[in-house]
Structures are given as C-alpha cells and as structure tokens.
Design a protein around this motif. Structure first.
Motif, PDB file in Angstrom:
ATOM      1  N   VAL A  89      60.632 120.701  52.194  1.00  0.00           N
ATOM      2  CA  VAL A  89      61.264 120.353  50.914  1.00  0.00           C
ATOM      3  C   VAL A  89      60.314 119.492  50.086  1.00  0.00           C
ATOM      4  O   VAL A  89      60.148 119.707  48.876  1.00  0.00           O
ATOM      5  CB  VAL A  89      62.600 119.621  51.138  1.00  0.00           C
ATOM      6  N   ALA A  90      59.674 118.513  50.727  1.00  0.00           N
ATOM      7  CA  ALA A  90      58.730 117.651  50.019  1.00  0.00           C
ATOM      8  C   ALA A  90      57.565 118.474  49.470  1.00  0.00           C
ATOM      9  O   ALA A  90      57.116 118.259  48.334  1.00  0.00           O
ATOM     10  CB  ALA A  90      58.214 116.561  50.949  1.00  0.00           C
ATOM     11  N   ALA A  91      57.081 119.419  50.277  1.00  0.00           N
ATOM     12  CA  ALA A  91      55.972 120.263  49.827  1.00  0.00           C
ATOM     13  C   ALA A  91      56.400 121.151  48.666  1.00  0.00           C
ATOM     14  O   ALA A  91      55.654 121.348  47.699  1.00  0.00           O
ATOM     15  CB  ALA A  91      55.458 121.116  50.985  1.00  0.00           C
ATOM     16  N   LEU A  92      57.623 121.677  48.756  1.00  0.00           N
ATOM     17  CA  LEU A  92      58.135 122.518  47.669  1.00  0.00           C
ATOM     18  C   LEU A  92      58.314 121.716  46.391  1.00  0.00           C
ATOM     19  O   LEU A  92      58.030 122.202  45.290  1.00  0.00           O
ATOM     20  CB  LEU A  92      59.471 123.149  48.078  1.00  0.00           C
ATOM     21  N   ASP A  93      58.805 120.478  46.524  1.00  0.00           N
ATOM     22  CA  ASP A  93      58.972 119.629  45.345  1.00  0.00           C
ATOM     23  C   ASP A  93      57.637 119.425  44.643  1.00  0.00           C
ATOM     24  O   ASP A  93      57.543 119.486  43.413  1.00  0.00           O
ATOM     25  CB  ASP A  93      59.568 118.270  45.734  1.00  0.00           C
ATOM     26  N   ALA A  94      56.582 119.175  45.417  1.00  0.00           N
ATOM     27  CA  ALA A  94      55.251 118.993  44.838  1.00  0.00           C
ATOM     28  C   ALA A  94      54.774 120.279  44.164  1.00  0.00           C
ATOM     29  O   ALA A  94      54.187 120.247  43.069  1.00  0.00           O
ATOM     30  CB  ALA A  94      54.261 118.571  45.929  1.00  0.00           C
ATOM     31  N   GLN A  95      55.067 121.404  44.810  1.00  0.00           N
ATOM     32  CA  GLN A  95      54.661 122.688  44.241  1.00  0.00           C
ATOM     33  C   GLN A  95      55.420 122.970  42.951  1.00  0.00           C
ATOM     34  O   GLN A  95      54.843 123.463  41.967  1.00  0.00           O
ATOM     35  CB  GLN A  95      54.897 123.806  45.254  1.00  0.00           C
ATOM     36  N   ILE A  96      56.709 122.661  42.939  1.00  0.00           N
ATOM     37  CA  ILE A  96      57.523 122.877  41.747  1.00  0.00           C
ATOM     38  C   ILE A  96      57.011 122.020  40.593  1.00  0.00           C
ATOM     39  O   ILE A  96      56.907 122.474  39.451  1.00  0.00           O
ATOM     40  CB  ILE A  96      59.011 122.575  42.039  1.00  0.00           C
ATOM     41  N   ARG A  97      56.683 120.741  40.892  1.00  0.00           N
ATOM     42  CA  ARG A  97      56.145 119.878  39.841  1.00  0.00           C
ATOM     43  C   ARG A  97      54.840 120.446  39.292  1.00  0.00           C
ATOM     44  O   ARG A  97      54.602 120.442  38.083  1.00  0.00           O
ATOM     45  CB  ARG A  97      55.914 118.473  40.395  1.00  0.00           C
ATOM     46  N   SER A  98      53.996 120.945  40.196  1.00  0.00           N
ATOM     47  CA  SER A  98      52.734 121.521  39.754  1.00  0.00           C
ATOM     48  C   SER A  98      52.962 122.755  38.885  1.00  0.00           C
ATOM     49  O   SER A  98      52.284 122.952  37.874  1.00  0.00           O
ATOM     50  CB  SER A  98      51.881 121.887  40.976  1.00  0.00           C
ATOM     51  N   LEU A  99      53.934 123.577  39.276  1.00  0.00           N
ATOM     52  CA  LEU A  99      54.246 124.782  38.493  1.00  0.00           C
ATOM     53  C   LEU A  99      54.791 124.416  37.120  1.00  0.00           C
ATOM     54  O   LEU A  99      54.494 125.071  36.120  1.00  0.00           O
ATOM     55  CB  LEU A  99      55.248 125.656  39.250  1.00  0.00           C
TER      56      LEU A  99
END
Length: 300
Positions: A89-99
């Motif tokens: 979830v933490a990794a996805l949150d970072a990816q979502i912010r980057s996107l």
C-alpha cells in the motif's frame, strides 16, 4: 505412471485446471512460488490439489501487484499477507503520487504547448523534494522580505511564511506549484515584488502606507464594474472619494502600479491554489480599473 494418477497433476494438467500457461507455471515453480510436490520416474514435475490452491494464492497476490519475491516470503511464512499488503500500500501510494505529478506536468505541457527544454524544467520543479521546495521559497523570502524595516510581529509573520505541496497533492496543486516555482525563481519578479513590498509594508512608528488599503477595495470596484461604470465616469470619481478620502492618491497609485507590474495578484492566486484554498479569482482587472480611475482623477 505416477503422472497418470487422478490425484497427481502434471504441469500441463495444472495449467488446464488453473487457466494459466505452462510457461508461467514453470517460471513460478523455478522461483519457488509453486514447487512440485514430487517428480515422475522420468523427471517430470508433479503437483497435487494443494498446488492448485497455492497457484490461486500466487495469482491473487500477483494481480494485487506484489512482486514474486514478496509472494515467496508470504508463502514461506517469513511475512504475513497483512504485512506484505501494508508495505505494498505504501509503495502504491508513492506510485500514485508520482503518476499524479506526471499527469499534472503533461497536462501543463499540453496546455502551454511547451518546448522540450520547458518540459524538462517543469518536470524537475514538480519533482523537487520537500527540502528542495523549501529552499526555493526560503531564497525567495530572503530576497523579497529580508531586511525590511518592520515591527517584530510583522517580521515574525514573514519568517513563518511558507508555501508547499501537501503529501498527496491534486493535479491542480502540482500545476500551480510549477508556475509558482518558475515565478519565484525569476530575479525580475523578485525585484518587482520587493519594490511593491517596500511601498506597502508599515514602517515602525509610522502609519499604514497609503497604498496598503487598495487590496481591500476590490469588491467595491467589482460591483462598480458590474453596474457598467467605467473609470472615466463621474461615479468612479465619487467612489474614489469615498474609498480614500484625503489619502495621498499619488502614493496609492504608485503602490497599485507597482503591484500590477510585479504580478502580485497572480502570485497571490497561485499561492492559494498550491495551499488548496479553493479557486481564488484573479482580481487583476479590478486593480487595473482602479489604476485608470486614479489616473483620470489626477488629470481632472
């Protein structure tokens, strides 16, 4: 043969049972995610009903985005599904912010019709770390606010002034930050805003500068414009008398023109957008109307 028994599955039968390709199952097997339970006399991999359940778990975790290494740690008991999910979830949150940042930059590029060089600059500005963004703002503050002769409470407000993106910014906030960062890094803008600040900042022991109040009369001007009043109308002159009385209008006009030239209103709206304070209308047209009215009155 062992692989002819109904309770034993060859990799081909496991593929048909699960709907996955033999190639995928062989890869998962080689990586230790779905190891064979036995080997046939001829050396072929054999699986059982438990292998089917294991394949389904691996497929589920992979569809949720977990890497095969993470999956193997879950299957071996080195971590739990919950722990792996929390990390993911933490990794996805970072990816979502980057996107989101990527989307905002590309949207700005498309709207502006930016060149490759401009696109690269905007991307760098959008991806600055929190510390780097703070440095940009601090350098701007020092040049615009530093050294002003002000009362201690005003100096404290200047020092506390900050503007930054939240941890999970909207595309609109990223877009506003890109434009704001470009603006505050511009030496010309800093110099113009410094001039405006010098004209509008109260000096210790003296009253409020004549032009400092013009930013609070915008609603009155907007109402006059809505009624169709133009700066050259007598009604505009009467309005100025009511707004400013015996105030030094030449000083008011100097302050107003400095703010317009500096782009102070655009700066204000960008700061509000970055902070997520809602759609703050740009009131430049009202300020320009007021400047025209003051010039007209001065010539009368």
């Amino acid at each position: 043969m062992d692989d002819d028994r109904p309770d034993v599955l060859t990799i081909g039968r496991l593929a048909r049972r699960t709907g996955l390709s033999v190639r995928t199952l062989r890869f998962w097997s080689d990586e230790g995610a779905v190891p064979p339970v036995a080997r046939s006399a001829s050396g072929y991999r054999l699986y059982d009903a438990g292998s089917v359940a294991r394949v389904e778990l691996v497929r589920t975790l992979r569809e949720l985005g977990l890497g095969l290494d993470e999956v193997c740690r879950v299957l071996s008991g080195r971590t739990t599904v919950a722990e792996a999910a929390d990390a993911h979830v933490a990794a996805l949150d970072a990816q979502i912010r980057s996107l989101k940042v990527s989307r905002a930059v590309l949207s700005t590029v498309a709207t502006r019709g930016s060149t490759a060089e401009e696109t690269a600059l905007m991307n760098r500005l959008a991806r600055l770390s929190a510390a780097e963004r703070k440095q940009v703002v601090d350098e701007f503050k020092e040049e615009v606010f530093g050294g002003l002769d002000v009362e201690p409470p005003v100096r404290a407000r200047f020092r506390a002034y900050s503007v930054d993106l939240p941890d999970d910014p909207t595309p609109e906030q990223v877009d506003a930050w890109i434009e704001l960062a470009e603006l505050v890094r511009d030496p010309g803008f800093r110099a113009r805003l410094r001039t405006w600040m010098e004209l509008n900042t109260p000096v210790p022991g003296q009253g409020r500068p004549p032009g400092a109040s013009i930013w609070w009369v915008v609603q009155t001007v907007a109402a006059a414009r809505k009624r169709g009043v133009v700066p050259e109308d007598p009604e505009a002159g009467d309005m100025l008398s009511g707004l400013f009385g015996n105030t030094d209008r030449a000083a008011v006009l100097r302050s107003l023109e400095a703010g317009i030239e500096a782009g102070a209103e655009r700066y204000r709206t960008l700061v509000a957008r970055v902070r997520g304070q809602g759609a703050s209308p740009d009131e430049t047209e009202e300020l320009e109307w007021l400047a025209r009215a003051l010039r007209t009155a001065d010539r009368a």
